[in-house]
Enzyme design. Structure first.
Site, PDB file in Angstrom:
ATOM      1  N   HIS A  10       4.320   6.817 -24.099  1.00 23.27           N
ATOM      2  CA  HIS A  10       3.584   7.338 -22.926  1.00 23.27           C
ATOM      3  C   HIS A  10       2.639   8.431 -23.427  1.00 23.27           C
ATOM      4  CE1 HIS A  10       3.555   8.604 -18.470  1.00 23.27           C
ATOM      5  NE2 HIS A  10       2.627   9.334 -19.098  1.00 23.27           N
ATOM      6  N   HIS A  12      -1.465  10.225 -23.168  1.00 21.40           N
ATOM      7  CA  HIS A  12      -2.804  10.356 -22.586  1.00 21.40           C
ATOM      8  C   HIS A  12      -3.779  10.687 -23.706  1.00 21.40           C
ATOM      9  CE1 HIS A  12      -1.404  10.376 -18.388  1.00 21.40           C
ATOM     10  NE2 HIS A  12      -0.319  10.907 -18.916  1.00 21.40           N
ATOM     11  N   LEU A  13      -4.711   9.775 -23.959  1.00 18.14           N
ATOM     12  CA  LEU A  13      -5.713  10.033 -25.005  1.00 18.14           C
ATOM     13  C   LEU A  13      -7.054  10.446 -24.427  1.00 18.14           C
ATOM     14  CD1 LEU A  13      -5.235   7.340 -27.804  1.00 18.14           C
ATOM     15  CD2 LEU A  13      -4.665   9.764 -27.872  1.00 18.14           C
ATOM     16  N   ARG A  14      -7.205  10.317 -23.101  1.00 18.91           N
ATOM     17  CA  ARG A  14      -8.470  10.681 -22.433  1.00 18.91           C
ATOM     18  C   ARG A  14      -9.636   9.844 -22.938  1.00 18.91           C
ATOM     19  NH1 ARG A  14      -5.131  12.928 -18.896  1.00 18.91           N
ATOM     20  NH2 ARG A  14      -4.559  15.048 -19.307  1.00 18.91           N
ATOM     21  N   ASN A  38      -5.216   6.520 -16.698  1.00 19.14           N
ATOM     22  CA  ASN A  38      -5.730   7.368 -15.603  1.00 19.14           C
ATOM     23  C   ASN A  38      -7.008   8.103 -16.008  1.00 19.14           C
ATOM     24  OD1 ASN A  38      -4.144   9.017 -17.332  1.00 19.14           O
ATOM     25  ND2 ASN A  38      -3.731  10.494 -15.707  1.00 19.14           N
ATOM     26  N   LYS A  93       0.505   0.475 -15.427  1.00 21.48           N
ATOM     27  CA  LYS A  93       1.036   1.763 -14.959  1.00 21.48           C
ATOM     28  C   LYS A  93       0.776   1.925 -13.467  1.00 21.48           C
ATOM     29  CE  LYS A  93       2.537   6.040 -15.116  1.00 21.48           C
ATOM     30  NZ  LYS A  93       1.914   7.169 -15.754  1.00 21.48           N
ATOM     31  N   HIS A 132       5.116   6.137 -12.439  1.00 16.06           N
ATOM     32  CA  HIS A 132       5.229   7.590 -12.246  1.00 16.06           C
ATOM     33  C   HIS A 132       6.043   7.772 -10.964  1.00 16.06           C
ATOM     34  CE1 HIS A 132       3.571  11.831 -12.483  1.00 16.06           C
ATOM     35  NE2 HIS A 132       4.282  11.813 -11.379  1.00 16.06           N
ATOM     36  N   HIS A 166       8.687   9.366 -17.930  1.00 14.70           N
ATOM     37  CA  HIS A 166       8.959  10.813 -18.076  1.00 14.70           C
ATOM     38  C   HIS A 166      10.005  11.316 -17.090  1.00 14.70           C
ATOM     39  CE1 HIS A 166       6.042  10.795 -14.841  1.00 14.70           C
ATOM     40  NE2 HIS A 166       5.003  10.630 -15.637  1.00 14.70           N
ATOM     41  N   ASP A 238       4.201  11.886 -23.024  1.00 15.32           N
ATOM     42  CA  ASP A 238       3.345  12.319 -21.904  1.00 15.32           C
ATOM     43  C   ASP A 238       2.451  13.471 -22.353  1.00 15.32           C
ATOM     44  OD1 ASP A 238       2.168  12.213 -19.429  1.00 15.32           O
ATOM     45  OD2 ASP A 238       3.760  13.299 -18.394  1.00 15.32           O
ATOM     46  N   HIS A 242      -5.602  19.003 -21.768  1.00 13.08           N
ATOM     47  CA  HIS A 242      -6.644  19.516 -20.870  1.00 13.08           C
ATOM     48  C   HIS A 242      -7.345  20.635 -21.641  1.00 13.08           C
ATOM     49  CE1 HIS A 242      -5.293  17.520 -17.130  1.00 13.08           C
ATOM     50  NE2 HIS A 242      -4.074  17.708 -17.586  1.00 13.08           N
ATOM     51  N   ALA A 254      -2.190  19.938 -14.560  1.00 11.87           N
ATOM     52  CA  ALA A 254      -0.840  19.562 -15.006  1.00 11.87           C
ATOM     53  C   ALA A 254      -0.910  18.805 -16.319  1.00 11.87           C
ATOM     54  CB  ALA A 254      -0.163  18.709 -13.946  1.00 11.87           C
TER      55      ALA A 254
HETATM   56  O1  DOR Z   1       1.490  16.564 -16.197  1.00  9.60           O
HETATM   57  C1  DOR Z   1       0.942  15.479 -16.136  1.00  9.60           C
HETATM   58  N1  DOR Z   1      -0.288  15.272 -16.655  1.00  9.60           N
HETATM   59  N2  DOR Z   1       1.563  14.467 -15.512  1.00  9.60           N
HETATM   60  C2  DOR Z   1       0.951  13.292 -15.288  1.00  9.60           C
HETATM   61  O2  DOR Z   1       1.556  12.439 -14.705  1.00  9.60           O
HETATM   62  C3  DOR Z   1      -0.454  13.086 -15.670  1.00  9.60           C
HETATM   63  C4  DOR Z   1      -0.829  13.972 -16.756  1.00  9.60           C
HETATM   64  C5  DOR Z   1      -2.329  14.025 -16.987  1.00  9.60           C
HETATM   65  O3  DOR Z   1      -2.959  12.976 -16.995  1.00  9.60           O
HETATM   66  O4  DOR Z   1      -2.850  15.121 -17.186  1.00  9.60           O
HETATM   67 ZN    ZN Z   2       1.530  10.747 -18.096  1.00 14.68          ZN
END
Ligand code: DOR
Ligand code: ZN
Length: 335
Positions: A10, A12-14, A38, A93, A132, A166, A238, A242, A254
């Site tokens: 799980h 996130h690579l953006r 996402n 997802k 999620h 998660h 996860d 950011h 988050a």
């Molecule tokens: O804390 C989180 N950040 N939870 C998520 O489900 C998404 C993630 C994000 O994409 O920043």
């Molecule tokens: Zn996530």
């Protein structure tokens, strides 16, 4: 200690500059990762998933790493569409609408009949559903409230592999042994922190994520199944980068950025709790290989009990434990 072919189930690579800045922090030490969809807009078409994968491959440069791609679930997906995209994806997802970063296009209501065509097609095509699992209730209760939705989905679609992403509560851990088709990913931060670490003293924006860290007894339940490498749980960081300004602001985004030190922290955690390297190997790779039926690229990571000072940031993204010393270092990566 040595770990073979670690997998992050799980991640996130953006996209864009962030992708270019942080992709290698995972690609260097992991053999592969499940890539979250996402983005803005979310990844919902074959063209988008193929193009995103290409951008990831470009961003990781010479690193040997498999991005296991996902689509952002939409109830309108039908068998024809899913068959056409099957070879490009490893999972789909599902986000409840508006529950976290860029999830506005997610699902509301969880009406089984509305979801049936898409989920039955996924079941037939053997496409795992990653979820999620949070309601929009009181923040500490959101995951526990979602348990009844997991039960409903697991019962209505018994052949569908459902991954509770998660997990942060004992309630979710307890579901694993009740429903054959429910599995879970667990992050490193939810194994280490509770809500006290986030908000019990000075507020720690870099530990703020969704789902929020819970109570000590929840963390203990997660620790138990992770440390024994329960066959239905697997590591999923996860890791959610950011920019520093988006975290250190009055509307804190988050997400906890753990990718560059996840393996070092896992080594320390399993060592501190007297668990074995074999269990850690199962938690970070073996279980995921069995659950997802994937065969990762060979990569051997050597970790030594040698202090590592965590950098204050990675190209503008502040990691967990920035500027602090952790007990394990990665001393070699061999392919
Ligand atoms: O804390 C989180 N950040 N939870 C998520 O489900 C998404 C993630 C994000 O994409 O920043
Ligand atoms: Zn996530």
């Amino acid at each position: 200690m040595q770990l073979n072919a670690p997998l992050d189930m799980h991640l996130h690579l953006r996209d864009g500059e962030m992708l270019e800045n942080i992709a290698k922090t995972s690609a260097h030490t992991f053999s592969g990762a499940i890539i979250m969809p996402n983005l803005v807009p979310p990844v919902t078409t074959k063209e988008a998933v193929v193009a995103y994968k290409d951008r990831i491959i470009k961003a990781i440069g010479d690193e040997k790493f498999t991005p296991y791609m996902t689509l952002f679930f939409n109830p309108s997906y039908d068998k024809t569409f899913l068959s056409s995209v099957r070879d490009e994806i490893t999972a789909i997802k599902l986000y409840p609408a508006g529950i976290t970063t860029n999830s506005e296009g997610g699902v509301s209501g969880f009406d089984v009949e509305e979801l049936r065509p898409a989920l039955e097609a996924m079941s037939e095509l053997n496409i795992p559903l990653c979820v999620h699992g949070e309601t929009n209730g009181f923040v500490m209760d959101r995951e526990a409230e979602f348990a009844s939705i997991y039960e409903r989905l697991a019962t209505a679609f018994p052949k569908l592999t459902i991954i509770m992403e998660h997990i942060t509560t004992k309630t979710s851990v307890d579901l694993l042994d009740r429903f054959e088709n429910l599995y879970a990913t667990i992050t490193i931060h939810h194994l280490l922190i509770t809500l006290d670490d986030v908000a019990g003293g000075m507020l720690k924006p870099h530990l703020f994520c969704k789902p929020i860290a819970k109570r000590p007894e929840d963390r203990d339940a997660l620790l138990k199944v992770a440390l024994e490498a329960h066959p239905k749980v697997m590591f999923g960081s996860d890791s959610a980068p950011h920019p520093q300004h988006a975290k250190e602001s009055c509307g804190c985004a988050a997400g906890v950025f753990t990718a560059p030190i996840a393996l070092q922290l896992l080594a320390e955690l399993f060592d501190t709790h007297g668990s074995s390297v074999e269990k850690l190997q199962a938690f970070v790779s073996g279980n995921a290989q069995t659950i997802y039926g994937v065969t990762p690229l060979n990569k051997t990571i050597t970790l030594e009990k040698k202090p590592f000072k965590v950098p204050s940031n990675y190209k503008g993204v502040v990691p967990i434990y920035a500027d602090e010393e952790i007990a394990y270092s990665i001393t070699n990566v061999s392919i």
